[in-house]
Motif scaffolding. Structure first.
Motif, PDB file in Angstrom:
ATOM      1  N   MET A  90       0.854  -1.180   0.000  1.00 27.37           N
ATOM      2  CA  MET A  90       0.000   0.000   0.000  1.00 27.37           C
ATOM      3  C   MET A  90       0.888   1.227   0.000  1.00 27.37           C
ATOM      4  N   SER A  91       0.606   2.164  -0.838  1.00 23.45           N
ATOM      5  CA  SER A  91       1.405   3.379  -0.865  1.00 23.45           C
ATOM      6  C   SER A  91       1.056   4.236   0.335  1.00 23.45           C
ATOM      7  N   GLU A  92       1.928   5.205   0.615  1.00 28.95           N
ATOM      8  CA  GLU A  92       1.709   6.047   1.790  1.00 28.95           C
ATOM      9  C   GLU A  92       0.467   6.903   1.647  1.00 28.95           C
ATOM     10  N   THR A  93       0.034   7.166   0.396  1.00 23.11           N
ATOM     11  CA  THR A  93      -1.110   8.050   0.187  1.00 23.11           C
ATOM     12  C   THR A  93      -2.430   7.296   0.100  1.00 23.11           C
ATOM     13  N   SER A  94      -2.385   5.979  -0.083  1.00 24.47           N
ATOM     14  CA  SER A  94      -3.658   5.268  -0.216  1.00 24.47           C
ATOM     15  C   SER A  94      -4.160   4.797   1.142  1.00 24.47           C
ATOM     16  N   GLN A  95      -5.446   4.770   1.256  1.00 27.75           N
ATOM     17  CA  GLN A  95      -6.099   4.324   2.477  1.00 27.75           C
ATOM     18  C   GLN A  95      -6.417   2.840   2.324  1.00 27.75           C
ATOM     19  N   ALA A  96      -6.300   2.105   3.405  1.00 27.03           N
ATOM     20  CA  ALA A  96      -6.571   0.662   3.365  1.00 27.03           C
ATOM     21  C   ALA A  96      -8.070   0.391   3.289  1.00 27.03           C
ATOM     22  N   ILE A  97      -8.411  -0.639   2.548  1.00 24.15           N
ATOM     23  CA  ILE A  97      -9.781  -1.139   2.505  1.00 24.15           C
ATOM     24  C   ILE A  97     -10.042  -1.856   3.830  1.00 24.15           C
ATOM     25  N   THR A  98     -11.201  -1.607   4.409  1.00 23.52           N
ATOM     26  CA  THR A  98     -11.577  -2.253   5.667  1.00 23.52           C
ATOM     27  C   THR A  98     -12.938  -2.906   5.495  1.00 23.52           C
ATOM     28  N   LEU A  99     -13.057  -4.122   5.986  1.00 22.60           N
ATOM     29  CA  LEU A  99     -14.307  -4.873   5.921  1.00 22.60           C
ATOM     30  C   LEU A  99     -14.929  -4.939   7.309  1.00 22.60           C
ATOM     31  N   TYR A 100     -16.193  -4.557   7.417  1.00 23.85           N
ATOM     32  CA  TYR A 100     -16.925  -4.647   8.676  1.00 23.85           C
ATOM     33  C   TYR A 100     -18.033  -5.674   8.498  1.00 23.85           C
ATOM     34  N   VAL A 101     -18.095  -6.660   9.397  1.00 19.19           N
ATOM     35  CA  VAL A 101     -19.058  -7.742   9.291  1.00 19.19           C
ATOM     36  C   VAL A 101     -20.041  -7.661  10.454  1.00 19.19           C
ATOM     37  N   ASP A 102     -21.319  -7.493  10.127  1.00 18.23           N
ATOM     38  CA  ASP A 102     -22.398  -7.582  11.101  1.00 18.23           C
ATOM     39  C   ASP A 102     -22.587  -9.083  11.330  1.00 18.23           C
ATOM     40  N   ALA A 103     -21.885  -9.614  12.338  1.00 19.15           N
ATOM     41  CA  ALA A 103     -21.569 -11.046  12.371  1.00 19.15           C
ATOM     42  C   ALA A 103     -22.553 -11.956  13.075  1.00 19.15           C
ATOM     43  N   ASP A 104     -23.433 -11.458  13.902  1.00 21.48           N
ATOM     44  CA  ASP A 104     -24.263 -12.350  14.718  1.00 21.48           C
ATOM     45  C   ASP A 104     -25.004 -13.404  13.897  1.00 21.48           C
ATOM     46  N   ALA A 105     -25.571 -13.040  12.773  1.00 20.60           N
ATOM     47  CA  ALA A 105     -26.316 -14.019  11.967  1.00 20.60           C
ATOM     48  C   ALA A 105     -25.761 -14.110  10.550  1.00 20.60           C
ATOM     49  N   CYS A 106     -24.499 -13.796  10.373  1.00 19.74           N
ATOM     50  CA  CYS A 106     -23.900 -13.774   9.042  1.00 19.74           C
ATOM     51  C   CYS A 106     -23.494 -15.180   8.598  1.00 19.74           C
ATOM     52  N   PRO A 107     -24.086 -15.690   7.499  1.00 22.61           N
ATOM     53  CA  PRO A 107     -23.775 -17.049   7.054  1.00 22.61           C
ATOM     54  C   PRO A 107     -22.527 -17.161   6.175  1.00 22.61           C
ATOM     55  N   VAL A 108     -21.864 -16.035   5.888  1.00 22.48           N
ATOM     56  CA  VAL A 108     -20.729 -16.074   4.942  1.00 22.48           C
ATOM     57  C   VAL A 108     -19.402 -15.670   5.587  1.00 22.48           C
ATOM     58  N   LYS A 109     -19.291 -15.830   6.891  1.00 24.33           N
ATOM     59  CA  LYS A 109     -18.035 -15.461   7.555  1.00 24.33           C
ATOM     60  C   LYS A 109     -16.834 -16.233   7.004  1.00 24.33           C
ATOM     61  N   PRO A 110     -16.920 -17.554   6.806  1.00 19.50           N
ATOM     62  CA  PRO A 110     -15.745 -18.264   6.261  1.00 19.50           C
ATOM     63  C   PRO A 110     -15.312 -17.722   4.891  1.00 19.50           C
ATOM     64  N   GLU A 111     -16.280 -17.365   4.068  1.00 18.52           N
ATOM     65  CA  GLU A 111     -15.964 -16.805   2.754  1.00 18.52           C
ATOM     66  C   GLU A 111     -15.285 -15.442   2.891  1.00 18.52           C
ATOM     67  N   ILE A 112     -15.757 -14.656   3.828  1.00 19.35           N
ATOM     68  CA  ILE A 112     -15.157 -13.338   4.066  1.00 19.35           C
ATOM     69  C   ILE A 112     -13.699 -13.501   4.485  1.00 19.35           C
ATOM     70  N   TYR A 113     -13.423 -14.446   5.377  1.00 19.47           N
ATOM     71  CA  TYR A 113     -12.053 -14.659   5.847  1.00 19.47           C
ATOM     72  C   TYR A 113     -11.135 -15.046   4.693  1.00 19.47           C
TER      73      TYR A 113
END
Length: 162
Positions: free
Chosen positions: A1-24
């Motif tokens: 990542m360059s010094e000027t770019s911002q990192a992509i961040t993923l937020y998971v509303d996880a309590d009932a999320c069926p795709v957590k393994p795929e997200i990981y």
């Protein structure tokens, strides 16, 4: 990542999320930081890119935590339409677990449909819930997540440093 770019961040509303393994798996492949947000302890992989966030059991505590951090360069995974609306308004990319992306153009209709269905259920006119989660939904989600990450990368957002 360059010094000027911002990192992509993923937020998971996880309590009932069926795709957590795929997200990981996708997060590892793209080197994207993931916050797994829930009201209770959830098992997450031992990986510096994956952080478990346990919030209070207060009403909408997980939603509030995610919405406060949602912004351009973030991807939020949730089936919660009001949370999706808040995050879209904050500039985040929002994807449902079935792969349905939420946008400024679609969120109004999604909220109206949700409210209508809530009213119909309250009156007893509709008694069923959503259709069961399928392999097709999982595949659509993986595709939508890849598209969102690649679109953000093209827009100048980057991966998390190794």
């Amino acid at each position: 990542m360059s010094e000027t770019s911002q990192a992509i961040t993923l937020y998971v509303d996880a309590d009932a999320c069926p795709v957590k393994p795929e997200i990981y798996r996708v997060a590892e492949r793209h080197r994207v930081k993931v916050f797994v947000v829930s009201n209770s302890f959830l098992q997450v992989p031992q990986d510096p890119l994956i952080e478990r966030v346990v919030v209070s059991s207060g009403f909408d505590a997980a939603d509030d935590w995610i919405a406060e951090r949602a912004s351009r360069g973030a991807i939020v995974v949730t089936a919660d339409i009001p949370l999706a609306s808040r995050c879209v308004k904050a500039g985040a990319d929002v994807i449902g677990p079935t792969g349905k992306p939420f946008s400024e153009a679609s969120i109004g209709m999604a909220l109206a449909t949700r409210n209508l269905m809530e009213d119909l259920r309250a009156m007893g006119d509709v008694t069923g819930g959503p259709k069961p989660f399928s392999a097709k939904d999982r595949s659509a989600f993986l595709s939508a997540l890849d598209v969102a990450i690649n679109r953000l990368k093209r827009a100048g957002f980057g991966a998390t440093a190794p």
